[in-house]
Scaffold this motif. Structure first.
Motif, PDB file in Angstrom:
ATOM      1  N   ILE A 190       3.752  -3.190  16.750  1.00  0.00           N
ATOM      2  CA  ILE A 190       4.409  -2.771  15.512  1.00  0.00           C
ATOM      3  C   ILE A 190       5.833  -2.307  15.789  1.00  0.00           C
ATOM      4  N   ILE A 191       6.052  -1.711  16.959  1.00  0.00           N
ATOM      5  CA  ILE A 191       7.430  -1.341  17.335  1.00  0.00           C
ATOM      6  C   ILE A 191       8.306  -2.596  17.425  1.00  0.00           C
ATOM      7  N   ASP A 192       7.764  -3.629  18.043  1.00  0.00           N
ATOM      8  CA  ASP A 192       8.523  -4.889  18.123  1.00  0.00           C
ATOM      9  C   ASP A 192       8.845  -5.450  16.747  1.00  0.00           C
ATOM     10  N   LYS A 193       7.855  -5.344  15.869  1.00  0.00           N
ATOM     11  CA  LYS A 193       8.086  -5.846  14.502  1.00  0.00           C
ATOM     12  C   LYS A 193       9.175  -5.032  13.805  1.00  0.00           C
ATOM     13  N   ILE A 194       9.154  -3.715  14.041  1.00  0.00           N
ATOM     14  CA  ILE A 194      10.197  -2.876  13.437  1.00  0.00           C
ATOM     15  C   ILE A 194      11.563  -3.325  13.941  1.00  0.00           C
ATOM     16  N   ILE A 195      11.653  -3.497  15.262  1.00  0.00           N
ATOM     17  CA  ILE A 195      12.945  -3.931  15.826  1.00  0.00           C
ATOM     18  C   ILE A 195      13.387  -5.254  15.195  1.00  0.00           C
ATOM     19  N   SER A 196      12.484  -6.219  15.133  1.00  0.00           N
ATOM     20  CA  SER A 196      12.935  -7.526  14.648  1.00  0.00           C
ATOM     21  C   SER A 196      13.306  -7.464  13.165  1.00  0.00           C
ATOM     22  N   ASN A 197      12.632  -6.597  12.412  1.00  0.00           N
ATOM     23  CA  ASN A 197      12.994  -6.498  10.989  1.00  0.00           C
ATOM     24  C   ASN A 197      14.272  -5.692  10.752  1.00  0.00           C
ATOM     25  N   VAL A 198      14.558  -4.738  11.644  1.00  0.00           N
ATOM     26  CA  VAL A 198      15.877  -4.083  11.580  1.00  0.00           C
ATOM     27  C   VAL A 198      16.944  -5.147  11.829  1.00  0.00           C
TER      28      VAL A 198
ATOM     29  N   ARG B  92      15.862  -6.328   6.920  1.00  0.00           N
ATOM     30  CA  ARG B  92      14.872  -6.414   5.840  1.00  0.00           C
ATOM     31  C   ARG B  92      14.281  -5.042   5.560  1.00  0.00           C
ATOM     32  N   ARG B  93      14.648  -4.466   4.431  1.00  0.00           N
ATOM     33  CA  ARG B  93      14.119  -3.168   4.069  1.00  0.00           C
ATOM     34  C   ARG B  93      12.644  -3.271   3.684  1.00  0.00           C
ATOM     35  N   ASP B  94      12.321  -4.238   2.842  1.00  0.00           N
ATOM     36  CA  ASP B  94      10.922  -4.403   2.450  1.00  0.00           C
ATOM     37  C   ASP B  94      10.571  -5.882   2.311  1.00  0.00           C
ATOM     38  N   LYS B  95       9.349  -6.129   1.895  1.00  0.00           N
ATOM     39  CA  LYS B  95       8.838  -7.504   1.961  1.00  0.00           C
ATOM     40  C   LYS B  95       9.589  -8.466   1.039  1.00  0.00           C
ATOM     41  N   ASP B  96      10.299  -7.931   0.056  1.00  0.00           N
ATOM     42  CA  ASP B  96      11.038  -8.805  -0.852  1.00  0.00           C
ATOM     43  C   ASP B  96      12.373  -9.280  -0.286  1.00  0.00           C
ATOM     44  N   ASP B  97      12.818  -8.665   0.806  1.00  0.00           N
ATOM     45  CA  ASP B  97      14.118  -9.062   1.367  1.00  0.00           C
ATOM     46  C   ASP B  97      14.008 -10.377   2.132  1.00  0.00           C
TER      47      ASP B  97
ATOM     48  N   PRO C 121       5.904  -7.856   5.855  1.00  0.00           N
ATOM     49  CA  PRO C 121       6.406  -6.508   5.614  1.00  0.00           C
ATOM     50  C   PRO C 121       7.788  -6.290   6.220  1.00  0.00           C
ATOM     51  N   GLY C 122       8.595  -5.471   5.544  1.00  0.00           N
ATOM     52  CA  GLY C 122       9.917  -5.123   6.053  1.00  0.00           C
ATOM     53  C   GLY C 122       9.858  -3.781   6.784  1.00  0.00           C
ATOM     54  N   VAL C 123      11.029  -3.221   7.079  1.00  0.00           N
ATOM     55  CA  VAL C 123      11.096  -2.018   7.918  1.00  0.00           C
ATOM     56  C   VAL C 123      10.345  -0.832   7.302  1.00  0.00           C
ATOM     57  N   THR C 124      10.534  -0.609   5.997  1.00  0.00           N
ATOM     58  CA  THR C 124       9.878   0.568   5.396  1.00  0.00           C
ATOM     59  C   THR C 124       8.352   0.422   5.440  1.00  0.00           C
ATOM     60  N   GLU C 125       7.865  -0.752   5.115  1.00  0.00           N
ATOM     61  CA  GLU C 125       6.414  -0.962   5.142  1.00  0.00           C
ATOM     62  C   GLU C 125       5.864  -0.828   6.556  1.00  0.00           C
ATOM     63  N   LEU C 126       6.615  -1.354   7.512  1.00  0.00           N
ATOM     64  CA  LEU C 126       6.167  -1.285   8.912  1.00  0.00           C
ATOM     65  C   LEU C 126       6.142   0.155   9.424  1.00  0.00           C
ATOM     66  N   VAL C 127       7.145   0.937   9.001  1.00  0.00           N
ATOM     67  CA  VAL C 127       7.187   2.338   9.429  1.00  0.00           C
ATOM     68  C   VAL C 127       5.979   3.088   8.846  1.00  0.00           C
ATOM     69  N   ASN C 128       5.689   2.844   7.574  1.00  0.00           N
ATOM     70  CA  ASN C 128       4.494   3.458   6.972  1.00  0.00           C
ATOM     71  C   ASN C 128       3.233   3.066   7.736  1.00  0.00           C
TER      72      ASN C 128
ATOM     73  N   VAL D  96      17.278   0.859   7.822  1.00  0.00           N
ATOM     74  CA  VAL D  96      16.975   2.019   8.674  1.00  0.00           C
ATOM     75  C   VAL D  96      17.097   3.314   7.864  1.00  0.00           C
ATOM     76  N   GLY D  97      18.116   3.384   7.002  1.00  0.00           N
ATOM     77  CA  GLY D  97      18.297   4.563   6.155  1.00  0.00           C
ATOM     78  C   GLY D  97      17.077   4.803   5.278  1.00  0.00           C
ATOM     79  N   ALA D  98      16.554   3.735   4.678  1.00  0.00           N
ATOM     80  CA  ALA D  98      15.371   3.862   3.824  1.00  0.00           C
ATOM     81  C   ALA D  98      14.165   4.305   4.657  1.00  0.00           C
ATOM     82  N   ALA D  99      14.056   3.764   5.863  1.00  0.00           N
ATOM     83  CA  ALA D  99      12.935   4.137   6.740  1.00  0.00           C
ATOM     84  C   ALA D  99      13.042   5.605   7.159  1.00  0.00           C
ATOM     85  N   MET D 100      14.276   6.072   7.346  1.00  0.00           N
ATOM     86  CA  MET D 100      14.460   7.472   7.773  1.00  0.00           C
ATOM     87  C   MET D 100      13.964   8.450   6.721  1.00  0.00           C
ATOM     88  N   GLU D 101      14.094   8.052   5.456  1.00  0.00           N
ATOM     89  CA  GLU D 101      13.587   8.934   4.398  1.00  0.00           C
ATOM     90  C   GLU D 101      12.083   9.107   4.500  1.00  0.00           C
ATOM     91  N   ILE D 102      11.415   8.045   4.903  1.00  0.00           N
ATOM     92  CA  ILE D 102       9.964   8.130   5.096  1.00  0.00           C
ATOM     93  C   ILE D 102       9.651   8.976   6.335  1.00  0.00           C
TER      94      ILE D 102
END
Lengths: 267, 231
Positions: free
Chosen positions: B5-13, B17-22, B33-40, B85-91
């Motif tokens: 999942i860390i790798d997926k986060i890196i590749s989506n950063v 891609r903030r979320d799956k719609d990007d 899933p995008g970065v926010t979904e992956l972080v969750n 990344v900014g959106a993920a940081m809020e989570i």
């Protein structure tokens, strides 16, 4: 369509070095080339990043005097400093263009006094001390204020070219649209002429020339009167010729055909 | 599992891609899933929050920076990544707080100096510093030296970033540094400068700690001056 040649600008590295080293030939050559390529005005910006205003005042006088020797085309004195502006206008005499005024403190009435004294056409930017409004309404409002204050001083609107400020698309993907709409409304609602600093739009993106010339066509489509651009870019100048012909601004396609016969048109 | 999942986060950063719609930069990411979904998802799996930050989000932004420096990426690519990344940081924030982790790498005050209204570069630096994990207080444009110094004092900031785009406003950078000196704050805060007409030479002339040529240079300088103690 009034073309202002943008190349003598000390924020470009080669020009900065030429200004610092007082390389007369380099600057004169750039002026001559832009003149021959069809520039109507030659922009002169000598802000080298020294942060010293005395230097810029001297450099402006130096540059204007030596450019005047090699071209009949009028100059555009490009600075945010009243003293630098005065130095350039004094060295040129009447008829240079002033680039630019805005509604920022100290950049309207004092600059316009100089414009009156030296009979300058004027480029005006919709900026205030709070910055540049992000939306069309905001820019129109500032432009209106500038025009009203200028008219109060007795200026006619014909003296002005309003530049809505094309922000780089790379940092704001709505910038192209906002700028086009501002151009259209400046013309329609204020009845003023318009101009743009064309190459800003593509800053930071690849294949800038493609964006620049496409944007120029779009802007001319909403009635752009002038642009600050690189006249040595044959593709962009070809687009100007083609668009003038295509928008009914070239009787008998005369300019277009002349450019073709001179071998200046590129695809 | 957590490596995946860390790798997926890196590749989506990297894809911004903030979320799956990007859409992302490359094709083929639709509905993933995008970065926010992956972080969750990572938080639900119980992956350590500091690991998600350091090895996922921050590492991703470092790679974005490298790709920008080599010319593979452009500013919009970088903005998309920083936004994700900014959106993920809020989570992440409540989780970081709960764990008692340091919320940021340090406090940065950033401003365009007096009489200067240019903000494009300053805003990019601000976004990139936030993306890299700094707490950024952006004072905006046309900010007088005294106001900047006041905020440095009030916020106890470790770094000040000053921007100027005009020859005529560059002297206000020097004035800001003087103001910090007058208030005995200069030893407590590092000063970096940037903006088209400024340079290394000018930074030295006015006694700034460093000059940054672009937003990534600013992040590198912030890391160097605030995290690595000048190394």
């Amino acid at each position: 369509m009034l073309i202002i040649g943008e190349l003598i600008n000390a924020t470009r590295k080669s020009v900065r070095e030429a200004v610092i080293n007082h390389d007369r030939e380099f600057i004169q050559d750039l002026a001559r080339k832009q003149d021959e390529a069809g520039a109507d005005y030659i922009d002169v910006n000598v802000a080298t990043g020294s942060g010293k205003s005395e230097k810029e005042i001297e450099d402006m006088k130096w540059a204007v005097e030596l450019i005047k020797e090699v071209t009949e085309k009028p100059l555009t004195i490009d600075t945010t400093s009243k003293e630098v502006l005065e130095s350039g206008l004094k060295a040129y005499g009447p008829g240079a263009m002033l680039n630019s005024i805005s509604a920022e403190s100290g950049r309207l009435e004092p600059f316009l006094e100089l414009a009156r004294q030296y009979e300058c056409p004027i480029i005006a930017l919709p900026a205030t001390d709070k910055g540049i409004p992000k939306d069309v309404e905001g820019r129109l409002q500032v432009a209106t204020e500038i025009l009203e204050r200028a008219e109060k001083m007795g200026f006619a609107k014909e003296s002005f070219y309003f530049d809505p400020l094309a922000f780089p698309l790379g940092v704001d993907d709505k910038s192209g649209e906002v700028t086009l709409e501002s151009l259209r409304r400046f013309r329609e609602e204020l009845g003023v002429k318009t101009t743009i600093g064309l190459t800003n739009i593509s800053h930071g993106l690849p294949q800038r020339a493609l964006l620049n010339r496409t944007y120029l066509v779009l802007a001319m489509g909403v009635g752009l009167d002038s642009a600050l651009l690189n006249p040595l870019d044959k593709a962009v100048m070809s687009s100007v010729s083609a668009t003038l012909a295509l928008t009914g601004q070239d009787p008998y396609c005369g300019k277009y055909l002349r450019a073709f016969r001179k071998g200046d048109l590129v695809v | 599992m957590s490596e995946d999942i860390i790798d997926k986060i890196i590749s989506n950063v990297l894809q911004g891609r903030r979320d799956k719609d990007d859409e992302g930069i490359d094709e083929g990411y639709e509905d993933q899933p995008g970065v926010t979904e992956l972080v969750n998802e990572a938080l639900e799996q119980g992956v350590d929050v500091e690991k998600i930050l350091a090895e996922g989000l921050s590492r991703g932004m470092e790679l974005v920076g490298e790709k920008y420096e080599t010319g593979e990426y452009f500013i919009p690519d970088m903005l998309a990544a920083a936004e994700a990344v900014g959106a993920a940081m809020e989570i992440m924030e409540p989780h970081l707080l709960k764990k008692g982790s340091k919320e940021s790498k340090g406090k940065v005050i950033i401003a365009t100096v007096e009489k200067d209204i240019h903000d494009i570069g300053k805003n990019l630096v601000s976004i990139m510093l936030k993306g890299a994990g700094f707490a950024v207080i952006d004072l905006g444009i046309n900010v007088p030296a005294s106001r900047i110094a006041e905020e440095v004092e009030k916020e106890n900031a470790g770094l000040v970033g000053l921007s100027a785009l005009l020859d005529t406003t560059m002297p206000f950078m020097a004035k800001t540094i003087e103001e910090l000196e007058n208030r005995n704050l200069r030893d407590k805060v590092k000063v970096i400068i940037g903006g088209a007409p400024t340079s290394d030479q000018f930074a030295r002339e006015i006694g700034a700690d460093a000059f940054g040529a672009d937003a990534f240079a600013a992040v590198n300088l912030a890391e160097k001056l605030m995290v690595r103690g000048g190394k």
